[in-house]
Write a protein that holds these residues in place. Structure first.
Motif, PDB file in Angstrom:
ATOM      1  N   GLN A 239       0.816  -1.225   0.000  1.00 42.45           N
ATOM      2  CA  GLN A 239       0.000   0.000   0.000  1.00 42.45           C
ATOM      3  C   GLN A 239       0.848   1.272   0.000  1.00 42.45           C
ATOM      4  O   GLN A 239       0.318   2.374   0.089  1.00 42.45           O
ATOM      5  CB  GLN A 239      -0.936  -0.031   1.210  1.00 42.45           C
ATOM      6  N   PHE A 240       2.144   1.104  -0.132  1.00 43.26           N
ATOM      7  CA  PHE A 240       3.067   2.236  -0.177  1.00 43.26           C
ATOM      8  C   PHE A 240       3.056   2.859  -1.565  1.00 43.26           C
ATOM      9  O   PHE A 240       3.128   2.166  -2.580  1.00 43.26           O
ATOM     10  CB  PHE A 240       4.481   1.748   0.176  1.00 43.26           C
ATOM     11  N   ASP A 241       2.965   4.179  -1.596  1.00 44.52           N
ATOM     12  CA  ASP A 241       3.039   4.931  -2.852  1.00 44.52           C
ATOM     13  C   ASP A 241       4.489   5.382  -3.042  1.00 44.52           C
ATOM     14  O   ASP A 241       4.934   6.347  -2.415  1.00 44.52           O
ATOM     15  CB  ASP A 241       2.093   6.129  -2.796  1.00 44.52           C
ATOM     16  N   ALA A 242       5.225   4.688  -3.910  1.00 43.86           N
ATOM     17  CA  ALA A 242       6.657   4.950  -4.071  1.00 43.86           C
ATOM     18  C   ALA A 242       6.934   6.368  -4.555  1.00 43.86           C
ATOM     19  O   ALA A 242       7.967   6.964  -4.213  1.00 43.86           O
ATOM     20  CB  ALA A 242       7.268   3.931  -5.025  1.00 43.86           C
ATOM     21  N   ASP A 243       6.013   6.928  -5.325  1.00 46.31           N
ATOM     22  CA  ASP A 243       6.214   8.289  -5.832  1.00 46.31           C
ATOM     23  C   ASP A 243       6.129   9.334  -4.722  1.00 46.31           C
ATOM     24  O   ASP A 243       6.550  10.483  -4.912  1.00 46.31           O
ATOM     25  CB  ASP A 243       5.171   8.613  -6.909  1.00 46.31           C
ATOM     26  N   SER A 244       5.590   8.933  -3.598  1.00 50.28           N
ATOM     27  CA  SER A 244       5.367   9.887  -2.509  1.00 50.28           C
ATOM     28  C   SER A 244       6.555  10.028  -1.576  1.00 50.28           C
ATOM     29  O   SER A 244       6.612  10.950  -0.768  1.00 50.28           O
ATOM     30  CB  SER A 244       4.162   9.433  -1.675  1.00 50.28           C
ATOM     31  N   PHE A 245       7.499   9.116  -1.653  1.00 47.83           N
ATOM     32  CA  PHE A 245       8.603   9.107  -0.687  1.00 47.83           C
ATOM     33  C   PHE A 245       9.448  10.368  -0.835  1.00 47.83           C
ATOM     34  O   PHE A 245       9.753  10.807  -1.945  1.00 47.83           O
ATOM     35  CB  PHE A 245       9.491   7.878  -0.888  1.00 47.83           C
ATOM     36  N   SER A 246       9.843  10.936   0.306  1.00 47.42           N
ATOM     37  CA  SER A 246      10.641  12.165   0.234  1.00 47.42           C
ATOM     38  C   SER A 246      11.539  12.315   1.453  1.00 47.42           C
ATOM     39  O   SER A 246      11.187  11.913   2.563  1.00 47.42           O
ATOM     40  CB  SER A 246       9.729  13.392   0.111  1.00 47.42           C
ATOM     41  N   ILE A 247      12.699  12.882   1.203  1.00 47.37           N
ATOM     42  CA  ILE A 247      13.621  13.304   2.262  1.00 47.37           C
ATOM     43  C   ILE A 247      13.775  14.815   2.131  1.00 47.37           C
ATOM     44  O   ILE A 247      14.156  15.305   1.066  1.00 47.37           O
ATOM     45  CB  ILE A 247      14.986  12.600   2.140  1.00 47.37           C
ATOM     46  N   HIS A 248      13.478  15.537   3.202  1.00 46.70           N
ATOM     47  CA  HIS A 248      13.380  16.995   3.119  1.00 46.70           C
ATOM     48  C   HIS A 248      14.712  17.644   3.489  1.00 46.70           C
ATOM     49  O   HIS A 248      14.875  18.239   4.560  1.00 46.70           O
ATOM     50  CB  HIS A 248      12.218  17.483   3.984  1.00 46.70           C
ATOM     51  N   LYS A 249      15.622  17.540   2.545  1.00 48.10           N
ATOM     52  CA  LYS A 249      16.990  18.023   2.748  1.00 48.10           C
ATOM     53  C   LYS A 249      17.033  19.509   3.076  1.00 48.10           C
ATOM     54  O   LYS A 249      17.907  19.969   3.817  1.00 48.10           O
ATOM     55  CB  LYS A 249      17.819  17.725   1.497  1.00 48.10           C
ATOM     56  N   ASN A 250      16.073  20.273   2.538  1.00 47.80           N
ATOM     57  CA  ASN A 250      16.089  21.720   2.760  1.00 47.80           C
ATOM     58  C   ASN A 250      15.986  22.089   4.238  1.00 47.80           C
ATOM     59  O   ASN A 250      16.445  23.154   4.654  1.00 47.80           O
ATOM     60  CB  ASN A 250      14.954  22.396   1.973  1.00 47.80           C
ATOM     61  N   ALA A 251      15.417  21.196   5.055  1.00 50.47           N
ATOM     62  CA  ALA A 251      15.260  21.496   6.483  1.00 50.47           C
ATOM     63  C   ALA A 251      16.607  21.585   7.199  1.00 50.47           C
ATOM     64  O   ALA A 251      16.696  22.188   8.275  1.00 50.47           O
ATOM     65  CB  ALA A 251      14.381  20.440   7.151  1.00 50.47           C
ATOM     66  N   ARG A 252      17.651  21.011   6.614  1.00 51.05           N
ATOM     67  CA  ARG A 252      18.982  21.076   7.229  1.00 51.05           C
ATOM     68  C   ARG A 252      19.530  22.504   7.167  1.00 51.05           C
ATOM     69  O   ARG A 252      20.443  22.862   7.932  1.00 51.05           O
ATOM     70  CB  ARG A 252      19.921  20.085   6.528  1.00 51.05           C
ATOM     71  N   ALA A 253      18.975  23.313   6.265  1.00 47.86           N
ATOM     72  CA  ALA A 253      19.448  24.690   6.092  1.00 47.86           C
ATOM     73  C   ALA A 253      18.599  25.703   6.865  1.00 47.86           C
ATOM     74  O   ALA A 253      18.869  26.905   6.798  1.00 47.86           O
ATOM     75  CB  ALA A 253      19.467  25.048   4.610  1.00 47.86           C
ATOM     76  N   TRP A 254      17.578  25.237   7.584  1.00 42.04           N
ATOM     77  CA  TRP A 254      16.763  26.159   8.364  1.00 42.04           C
ATOM     78  C   TRP A 254      17.557  26.681   9.560  1.00 42.04           C
ATOM     79  O   TRP A 254      18.591  26.112   9.936  1.00 42.04           O
ATOM     80  CB  TRP A 254      15.485  25.458   8.830  1.00 42.04           C
ATOM     81  N   GLU A 255      17.051  27.711  10.169  1.00 43.88           N
ATOM     82  CA  GLU A 255      17.770  28.331  11.286  1.00 43.88           C
ATOM     83  C   GLU A 255      17.809  27.403  12.502  1.00 43.88           C
ATOM     84  O   GLU A 255      16.795  26.846  12.899  1.00 43.88           O
ATOM     85  CB  GLU A 255      17.096  29.654  11.667  1.00 43.88           C
ATOM     86  N   LYS A 256      18.983  27.234  13.067  1.00 47.51           N
ATOM     87  CA  LYS A 256      19.216  26.342  14.212  1.00 47.51           C
ATOM     88  C   LYS A 256      18.596  24.964  13.963  1.00 47.51           C
ATOM     89  O   LYS A 256      17.753  24.486  14.732  1.00 47.51           O
ATOM     90  CB  LYS A 256      18.658  26.960  15.501  1.00 47.51           C
ATOM     91  N   PRO A 257      19.039  24.281  12.911  1.00 48.06           N
ATOM     92  CA  PRO A 257      18.399  23.025  12.521  1.00 48.06           C
ATOM     93  C   PRO A 257      18.859  21.844  13.364  1.00 48.06           C
ATOM     94  O   PRO A 257      19.883  21.904  14.044  1.00 48.06           O
ATOM     95  CB  PRO A 257      18.878  22.844  11.077  1.00 48.06           C
ATOM     96  N   SER A 258      18.092  20.774  13.275  1.00 51.43           N
ATOM     97  CA  SER A 258      18.597  19.464  13.696  1.00 51.43           C
ATOM     98  C   SER A 258      19.638  19.032  12.672  1.00 51.43           C
ATOM     99  O   SER A 258      19.657  19.524  11.534  1.00 51.43           O
ATOM    100  CB  SER A 258      17.454  18.455  13.742  1.00 51.43           C
ATOM    101  N   ASP A 259      20.503  18.101  13.069  1.00 51.54           N
ATOM    102  CA  ASP A 259      21.440  17.553  12.082  1.00 51.54           C
ATOM    103  C   ASP A 259      20.778  16.476  11.219  1.00 51.54           C
ATOM    104  O   ASP A 259      21.368  16.012  10.235  1.00 51.54           O
ATOM    105  CB  ASP A 259      22.719  17.023  12.745  1.00 51.54           C
ATOM    106  N   HIS A 260      19.542  16.094  11.572  1.00 55.55           N
ATOM    107  CA  HIS A 260      18.739  15.181  10.756  1.00 55.55           C
ATOM    108  C   HIS A 260      17.645  15.975  10.046  1.00 55.55           C
ATOM    109  O   HIS A 260      17.267  17.053  10.498  1.00 55.55           O
ATOM    110  CB  HIS A 260      18.047  14.130  11.637  1.00 55.55           C
ATOM    111  N   VAL A 261      17.105  15.408   8.976  1.00 58.37           N
ATOM    112  CA  VAL A 261      15.975  16.038   8.281  1.00 58.37           C
ATOM    113  C   VAL A 261      14.799  15.062   8.243  1.00 58.37           C
ATOM    114  O   VAL A 261      14.979  13.850   8.419  1.00 58.37           O
ATOM    115  CB  VAL A 261      16.362  16.469   6.849  1.00 58.37           C
ATOM    116  N   PRO A 262      13.587  15.568   8.003  1.00 60.96           N
ATOM    117  CA  PRO A 262      12.413  14.691   7.971  1.00 60.96           C
ATOM    118  C   PRO A 262      12.416  13.767   6.749  1.00 60.96           C
ATOM    119  O   PRO A 262      12.840  14.150   5.662  1.00 60.96           O
ATOM    120  CB  PRO A 262      11.231  15.673   7.888  1.00 60.96           C
ATOM    121  N   VAL A 263      11.912  12.571   6.989  1.00 62.13           N
ATOM    122  CA  VAL A 263      11.690  11.574   5.926  1.00 62.13           C
ATOM    123  C   VAL A 263      10.204  11.236   5.948  1.00 62.13           C
ATOM    124  O   VAL A 263       9.622  11.059   7.028  1.00 62.13           O
ATOM    125  CB  VAL A 263      12.540  10.315   6.176  1.00 62.13           C
TER     126      VAL A 263
END
Length: 269
Positions: A239-263
């Motif tokens: 039931q997984f939609d492969a086209d939907s998978f995403s890693i939000h690399k841009n969040a690493r550049a936000w102010e005072k970020p975590s060293d991880h980004v959302p998946v």
């Protein structure tokens, strides 16, 4: 597709939920996940910023906190049923949250990082990590295969050759040593899991979710690792939609970020 519900699940090692609640709010506004699984919330249950999540549209919370370190939480738009949590952590730290939501069993994990030296004789943290992974293997090997199950979290292992910036350079670095990657492979194989990232993105392509704070310019050298995972057992992977998978690399550049980004991944249930 008639009658199906679209369910989106995100995982993020936030590295202090109180410090970075605003970043979670930004991500939620941009990507609209239904469920957010957090690791390293670094607070006790009563210190969790519940009101902020309620305002975000997450009235359902399952929090497993502890003072100062570790801690995991699940925030959901849908009702959560609390279920028994697997006993993975030999040191009884707050590293596991388990719920049932929309008929799916969801496990949110924060696997121990393992310290700096990949040697159990001189590094108790590495021994702790391997013991945690061994408990995972035993548990999931015995888990019913006909029950839809999704496992997410910071597993602190980059399993594949292209899940790190330099395979040969990192073979003796904790998170990519053969003993760790083989242990994680056993968890996946014996649990009947599918690594959804590698359904969506070919294993030959570089894919990262973490970039060290120590790097002077993480964007320039892109020396990342894929430590954050979303797995589904075969029952749910259909039931997984492969086209939907995403890693939000841009969040690493936000102010005072975590060293991880959302998946994030979507399921049609």
């Amino acid at each position: 597709m008639s009658g199906m519900t679209r369910l989106s699940i995100a995982t993020w090692n936030i590295n202090s939920v109180r410090l970075r609640a605003g970043l979670i709010q930004r991500f939620v506004e941009e990507r609209r996940p239904d469920i957010v699984c957090l690791q390293e919330i670094k607070c006790r249950n009563g210190e969790f910023p519940t009101h902020v999540f309620t305002q975000m549209g997450f009235p359902h919370l399952h929090i497993r906190g502890q003072k100062g370190w570790h801690g995991v939480a699940i925030a959901s738009r849908f009702a959560l049923e609390e279920i028994s949590e697997p006993d993975f952590c030999p040191q009884q730290e707050a590293r596991v949250a388990a719920v049932r939501v929309k008929g799916i069993t969801l496990h949110n994990l924060y696997v121990p990082a393992g310290g700096d030296e990949p040697d159990t004789q001189i590094n108790p943290k590495f021994a702790h990590k391997l013991a945690f992974l061994a408990r995972m293997e035993a548990y999931y090997a015995a888990h019913p295969t006909n029950e839809p199950l999704v496992l997410v979290g910071d597993l602190n292992v980059a399993p594949g050759e292209h899940d790190v910036w330099g395979h040969k350079q990192l073979l003796n670095v904790v998170s990519h040593t053969p003993v760790e990657t083989q242990a994680l492979d056993k968890v996946m194989a014996r649990g009947g899991f599918i690594d959804l990232a590698r359904i969506a993105v070919p294993p030959s392509e570089k894919l990262f979710s973490w970039w060290s704070y120590r790097s002077p310019d993480w964007t320039k050298n892109d020396r990342g690792r894929r430590l954050d995972h979303i797995w589904a057992n075969r029952e749910l992977a259909k039931q997984f939609d492969a086209d939907s998978f995403s890693i939000h690399k841009n969040a690493r550049a936000w102010e005072k970020p975590s060293d991880h980004v959302p998946v994030m991944a979507h399921f049609d249930i």
